[in-house]
Scaffold this active site. Structure first.
Site, PDB file in Angstrom:
ATOM      1  N   ASP A 281       0.555  -7.187  -2.063  1.00 19.29           N
ATOM      2  CA  ASP A 281       0.902  -5.833  -2.198  1.00 19.29           C
ATOM      3  C   ASP A 281       0.265  -4.995  -3.238  1.00 19.29           C
ATOM      4  OD1 ASP A 281       2.891  -6.326  -0.284  1.00 19.29           O
ATOM      5  OD2 ASP A 281       4.637  -6.048  -1.436  1.00 19.29           O
TER       6      ASP A 281
ATOM      7  N   HIS B 141       3.365 -12.522  -1.831  1.00 19.13           N
ATOM      8  CA  HIS B 141       3.563 -11.404  -1.211  1.00 19.13           C
ATOM      9  C   HIS B 141       3.150 -10.206  -2.242  1.00 19.13           C
ATOM     10  CE1 HIS B 141       4.096 -13.494   2.032  1.00 19.13           C
ATOM     11  NE2 HIS B 141       5.388 -13.822   1.820  1.00 19.13           N
TER      12      HIS B 141
ATOM     13  N   GLU C 108      -2.725  -4.872   6.920  1.00 18.32           N
ATOM     14  CA  GLU C 108      -3.877  -4.767   5.736  1.00 18.32           C
ATOM     15  C   GLU C 108      -4.929  -4.025   6.371  1.00 18.32           C
ATOM     16  OE1 GLU C 108      -2.732  -7.739   7.276  1.00 18.32           O
ATOM     17  OE2 GLU C 108      -4.332  -8.987   7.902  1.00 18.32           O
TER      18      GLU C 108
ATOM     19  N   ASP D  48     -10.700  -3.562   7.136  1.00 19.43           N
ATOM     20  CA  ASP D  48      -9.655  -4.418   7.207  1.00 19.43           C
ATOM     21  C   ASP D  48      -9.911  -5.269   5.947  1.00 19.43           C
ATOM     22  OD1 ASP D  48      -7.665  -5.884   9.352  1.00 19.43           O
ATOM     23  OD2 ASP D  48      -8.700  -7.554   8.289  1.00 19.43           O
TER      24      ASP D  48
ATOM     25  N   ASN E 297      -2.416 -13.870   0.627  1.00 16.02           N
ATOM     26  CA  ASN E 297      -0.887 -13.689   0.648  1.00 16.02           C
ATOM     27  C   ASN E 297      -0.440 -15.100   0.405  1.00 16.02           C
ATOM     28  OD1 ASN E 297       0.596 -11.364   0.450  1.00 16.02           O
ATOM     29  ND2 ASN E 297       0.485 -10.957   2.727  1.00 16.02           N
TER      30      ASN E 297
END
Ligand code: C2E
Length: 352
Positions: A236, A232, A262, A219, A227
């Site tokens: 990404d 975002h 994630e 993770d 973020n």
């Protein structure tokens, strides 16, 4: 897309549904990308469906509708519909090819029977033939019939060749569709569906062959904060960065997959616990070794770190239990400060 929504999109409500989707996306500050549009059409066309309920939940919880989130929703809820459509199309092409091959075979069959009759007739005529002109006429008739049969055979061969090519093209296309349905579009790693299937079969193999199997879950640390701070799109790219490191390390028979937002997962068949631990430490260090830059502004984003938990399959253990223990190890990594690798067995040892 479900068949009911598909039908609506070709009926009297079609434009109204499309307008509602655009309006609803605007109200929710969601970009009207083709994928979002497809998701929102499905949502508004079937608000009680699984995808509709999930989007409703995200909107109520105020969760951002990022590109990554859209990709996850599409992977989870849309591919089956897409696949069904592709399979239906493939079925139509196959039907068409089969019926035209079958027509060509019937034609060739009839031509062969006609030819047989012509030969029989010629044999009869030869017995009663009287003189060269009659013989010439019989031979000329035979020659014409032979040429016709040759032409029919050539036409059949050509048809079979074209159909073979068309069917090969179709089979390649279906293989691509199958691969796409197993791939996470943002990171190009295996998606959750592919991962679930692979883990199930790896557990079966370990059970029947008694081989080794380890499972790791990974993770990205503080991803939500990241973020929120950088947007975002940058989020990404961080997902893609982590995926690129995993992709390099997890060559077959290992498998790396994007498991959730994630969260990633790795399957290690046939490796010892120290080997798996070394590979995961390598991944953790490599991910944290680079300072990333924000592409649009060149801001320094710093390093990204990941927390990892893994578990080594016990004799007879099933996928759910293995995943549960790897998850517990991941949370132990998070609790003890992040940016580390924890093995589920170490937790058991500590508890004993
Ligand atoms: P991408 O942007 O599509 O880049 C693909 C690959 O092209 C990268 O693989 C890297 O080999 C090369 N590349 C692209 N831009 C640059 C660059 O400015 N400098 C250098 N030296 N190489 C570049 P890589 O490194 O495995 O990264 C995979 C993906 O991870 C990237 O896909 C991007 O989405 C993300 N990423 C990696 N590093 C950064 C970074 O510093 N900032 C941001 N925003 N994203 C990054």
């Amino acid at each position: 897309m479900t068949e009911a929504v598909e039908a609506t999109l070709r009926g009297p409500e079609a434009y109204s549904l499309a307008r509602q989707a655009v309006e609803a996306m605007e109200n929710a500050s969601v970009w009207p990308t083709p994928l979002n549009f497809e998701l929102w059409l499905q949502y508004l066309g079937d608000p009680e469906g699984a995808l509709g309920r999930e989007i409703e939940r995200m909107l109520t919880a105020g969760e951002p509708f990022t590109e990554a989130a859209a990709e996850m929703l599409a992977a989870e809820y849309l591919p089956r519909g897409r696949l069904t459509e592709e399979i239906r199309d493939a079925g139509r092409v196959l039907d068409r090819e089969l019926s035209s091959v079958s027509e060509a075979i019937s034609r060739a069959h009839k031509a062969q029977s006609d030819y047989g009759r012509t030969l029989e007739g010629a044999a009869g005529s030869l017995e009663s033939a009287d003189g060269a002109p009659q013989l010439r006429a019989i031979v000329s008739g035979l020659s014409d019939a032979t040429q016709k049969v040759q032409r029919d055979n050539e036409a059949l061969e050509k048809k079979l060749e074209l159909s073979t090519r068309e069917i090969a093209r179709l089979s390649e296309h279906l293989e691509q569709v199958r691969r796409d349905s197993m791939t996470d579009a943002l990171t190009s790693l295996a998606n959750r569906k592919a991962f679930d299937e692979e883990l199930e079969s790896a557990c079966q193999d370990a059970l029947s062959g008694g081989g080794r199997l380890s499972l790791a879950v990974l993770d990205i640390d503080h991803f939500k904060r990241f973020n929120d701070t950088w947007g975002h799109q940058t989020g990404d790219q961080v997902l893609r960065y982590v995926a690129s490191v995993l992709g390099k390390t997890a060559r077959a028979p290992r498998l790396a997959a994007r498991y959730g937002g994630e969260e990633f997962a790795l399957i290690f068949p046939g490796e010892t616990l120290p080997e798996v631990e070394a590979a995961l430490e390598g991944i953790r260090k490599e991910i944290g070794s680079r300072s990333l830059r924000r592409r649009s502004t060149n801001d320094d984003l710093g390093a990204v770190t990941v927390s990892i938990g893994f578990a080594h399959c016990r004799g007879g253990e099933n996928a759910t239990s293995l995943l549960g223990r790897a998850d517990a190890a991941l949370y132990a990594s998070k609790r003890s400060g992040r940016n580390r690798v924890t093995c589920a067995d170490w937790l058991d040892d500590a508890a004993a």
